[in-house]
Design a protein around this motif. Structure first.
Motif, PDB file in Angstrom:
ATOM      1  N   GLU A   1       0.839  -1.193   0.000  1.00  0.00           N
ATOM      2  CA  GLU A   1       0.000   0.000   0.000  1.00  0.00           C
ATOM      3  C   GLU A   1       0.880   1.252   0.000  1.00  0.00           C
ATOM      4  O   GLU A   1       0.570   2.236  -0.690  1.00  0.00           O
ATOM      5  N   ARG A   2       1.962   1.209   0.747  1.00  0.00           N
ATOM      6  CA  ARG A   2       2.882   2.341   0.766  1.00  0.00           C
ATOM      7  C   ARG A   2       3.523   2.557  -0.595  1.00  0.00           C
ATOM      8  O   ARG A   2       3.610   3.688  -1.090  1.00  0.00           O
ATOM      9  N   LEU A   3       3.960   1.479  -1.207  1.00  0.00           N
ATOM     10  CA  LEU A   3       4.625   1.601  -2.504  1.00  0.00           C
ATOM     11  C   LEU A   3       3.703   2.231  -3.546  1.00  0.00           C
ATOM     12  O   LEU A   3       4.116   3.102  -4.319  1.00  0.00           O
ATOM     13  N   ILE A   4       2.450   1.778  -3.566  1.00  0.00           N
ATOM     14  CA  ILE A   4       1.511   2.276  -4.573  1.00  0.00           C
ATOM     15  C   ILE A   4       0.928   3.627  -4.173  1.00  0.00           C
ATOM     16  O   ILE A   4       0.879   4.568  -4.980  1.00  0.00           O
ATOM     17  N   GLY A   5       0.504   3.744  -2.902  1.00  0.00           N
ATOM     18  CA  GLY A   5      -0.206   4.944  -2.486  1.00  0.00           C
ATOM     19  C   GLY A   5       0.681   6.112  -2.115  1.00  0.00           C
ATOM     20  O   GLY A   5       0.350   7.271  -2.422  1.00  0.00           O
ATOM     21  N   GLN A   6       1.804   5.853  -1.443  1.00  0.00           N
ATOM     22  CA  GLN A   6       2.672   6.935  -0.992  1.00  0.00           C
ATOM     23  C   GLN A   6       3.855   7.170  -1.920  1.00  0.00           C
ATOM     24  O   GLN A   6       4.155   8.301  -2.291  1.00  0.00           O
ATOM     25  N   GLU A   7       4.536   6.096  -2.285  1.00  0.00           N
ATOM     26  CA  GLU A   7       5.719   6.244  -3.132  1.00  0.00           C
ATOM     27  C   GLU A   7       5.351   6.465  -4.596  1.00  0.00           C
ATOM     28  O   GLU A   7       6.162   6.981  -5.378  1.00  0.00           O
ATOM     29  N   GLY A   8       4.140   6.054  -4.986  1.00  0.00           N
ATOM     30  CA  GLY A   8       3.684   6.292  -6.351  1.00  0.00           C
ATOM     31  C   GLY A   8       4.460   5.538  -7.400  1.00  0.00           C
ATOM     32  O   GLY A   8       4.730   6.068  -8.488  1.00  0.00           O
TER      33      GLY A   8
END
Length: 439
Positions: A117-124
């Motif tokens: 979720e972090r990779l997709i949502g925050q790191e883009g």
């Protein structure tokens, strides 16, 4: 062992490797400091071999770089870094450089969901690739499906649970691995002059390992190593199940010794067989023949003669015959991986089945992007369903959603002989003959 959270590779050299404790620090990975406004326009993708330019295409993933799966996770890290560097040296993707952001999931399935979720949502990130180990992959797949991402994955074998149409396996044991694996193992054993008769099953209760041994409670086909052994006339003298976090192996070793099998089927992974063999050695006991499902390859070889004759599954070993069959690029890939693995201090530096699964996954990802001509997730998924992907070590792969994209298996069996892994089954892919039980 180094833990790298971001690998950014250019066409001419590897950029700085940013080191973070990804799972203990929730801060985003370090920024490269490049202002997008200062970057050049992307090169024409048709200009193969030209230096990539423009904004990078970022691939995100987690790997088990620490914890129980660490000895295997590092193999996938080295193979991935090698692939990305080679990709950038040959023009990148769509004329743009490729960066790989990899976070350490610490061999903990509970962390995988939040990290993807972090990779997709925050790191883009633009693209994702799966982690190591079936439970982790299942968690990552749920995130990919939620966001509509195409996800090549290295090693999940629980085909019936991999229902997301845009996950693409890089290692396939077919749509029914709980039948394919035991049938292949027992076919090999039956080829021996004196096949084993008494089998002890030692089963990690984790998802894929328990599934291979026992099958699914919802499946009435009797597929699974235990029922298949009984159906084929083997005497099952022990059926020992253990939790994935087992640390005391002595009681298990004693149960095996007392059951007196002539074949041990360890449906385990990572260093399970190492712990088991060491515990049996402490009892001055060694089974005549043993199989382990998904072991880390190096630690077993570190046991020396204790592990000689052990069997496992494989999709590729760097035996001369298999390298030649893979084509002219294979030798250079194998040699480069060995150099990198040695530099990392790996106990076993060969480009074997785990590294092959990683290489396949990256080639599937590249085929999807180049085929779609974009990083549009649905277009990538559609392209793979319609056209498949060419891989160096497993040939052309076709992905049928009716089989959850699991392609006809090319897997065989390998065995430790004279301190090295060699492919021994089936005969048309073997580099050596299957050795019979000791004694």
């Amino acid at each position: 062992m180094r833990t790298r959270s971001l690998t950014a590779l250019s066409a001419t050299a590897a950029l700085t490797l940013f080191i973070t404790a990804a799972c203990s620090d929730d801060e985003p990975a370090a920024d490269s400091g490049t202002d997008p406004a200062d970057t050049a326009e992307p090169a024409d993708p048709s200009d193969e071999g030209g230096a990539p330019s423009g904004d990078p295409i970022v691939v995100g993933s987690t790997l088990s770089l620490t914890g129980a799966f660490g000895p295997t996770g590092i193999i996938h890290q080295i193979a991935g870094e090698q692939f990305v560097e080679q990709l950038n040296e040959n023009g990148g993707l769509l004329g743009r450089p490729v960066e790989w952001m990899v976070l350490d999931d610490e061999s903990d399935q509970a962390q995988v969901t939040a990290l993807y979720e972090r990779l997709i949502g925050q790191e883009g990130v633009d693209l994702i690739i799966g982690p190591y180990a079936t439970p982790n992959i299942i968690s990552a797949m749920a995130v990919a499906e939620r966001h509509g991402f195409t996800m090549p994955q290295h090693t999940a074998v629980l085909a019936p649970l991999m229902t997301y149409e845009c996950q693409f396996p890089a290692w396939s044991i077919g749509p029914e691995p709980n039948a394919y694996v035991p049938e292949q193992v027992f076919d090999a054993l039956d080829s021996l002059p004196t096949p084993p008769e008494r089998v002890a099953f030692v089963i990690n209760q984790g998802g894929s390992t328990d599934f291979i041994a026992q099958g699914s409670p919802d499946d009435d086909s009797d597929a699974g190593a235990v029922p298949i052994a009984e159906e084929r006339g083997y005497e099952v003298v022990a059926e020992i199940r253990y939790p994935p976090d087992t640390t005391d192996w002595a009681p298990i070793a004693a149960q095996i010794r007392d059951a007196d099998p002539d074949f041990v089927f360890n449906s385990g992974l990572a260093v399970d067989p190492v712990n088991l063999l060491q515990a049996m050695e402490q009892l001055d006991y060694r089974p005549p023949l043993m199989f382990s499902l998904f072991p880390a390859p190096g630690p077993l070889l570190g046991l020396g003669d204790v592990a000689d004759g052990l069997l496992s599954v494989s999709i590729f070993e760097p035996n001369d015959a298999l390298i030649q069959a893979a084509g002219p690029e294979a030798q250079a890939i194998v040699d480069e991986f060995e150099t990198r693995a040695a530099a990392e201090g790996l106990p076993y530096t060969a480009f074997e089945t785990q590294a092959t699964a990683s290489w396949n996954a990256w080639e599937i990802l590249v085929a999807a992007v180049e085929g779609a001509g974009d990083t549009d997730q649905q277009a990538m998924c559609d392209y793979l369903h319609e056209n498949g992907a060419d891989t160096t070590f497993s040939g052309h792969l076709e992905f049928n959603p009716d089989d959850n994209n699991f392609w006809p298996s090319t897997q065989g069996l390998k065995q430790i002989q004279d301190g090295d892994w060699v492919m021994v089954w089936p005969a048309d892919r073997a580099a050596a003959q299957l050795q019979p039980p000791v004694g």
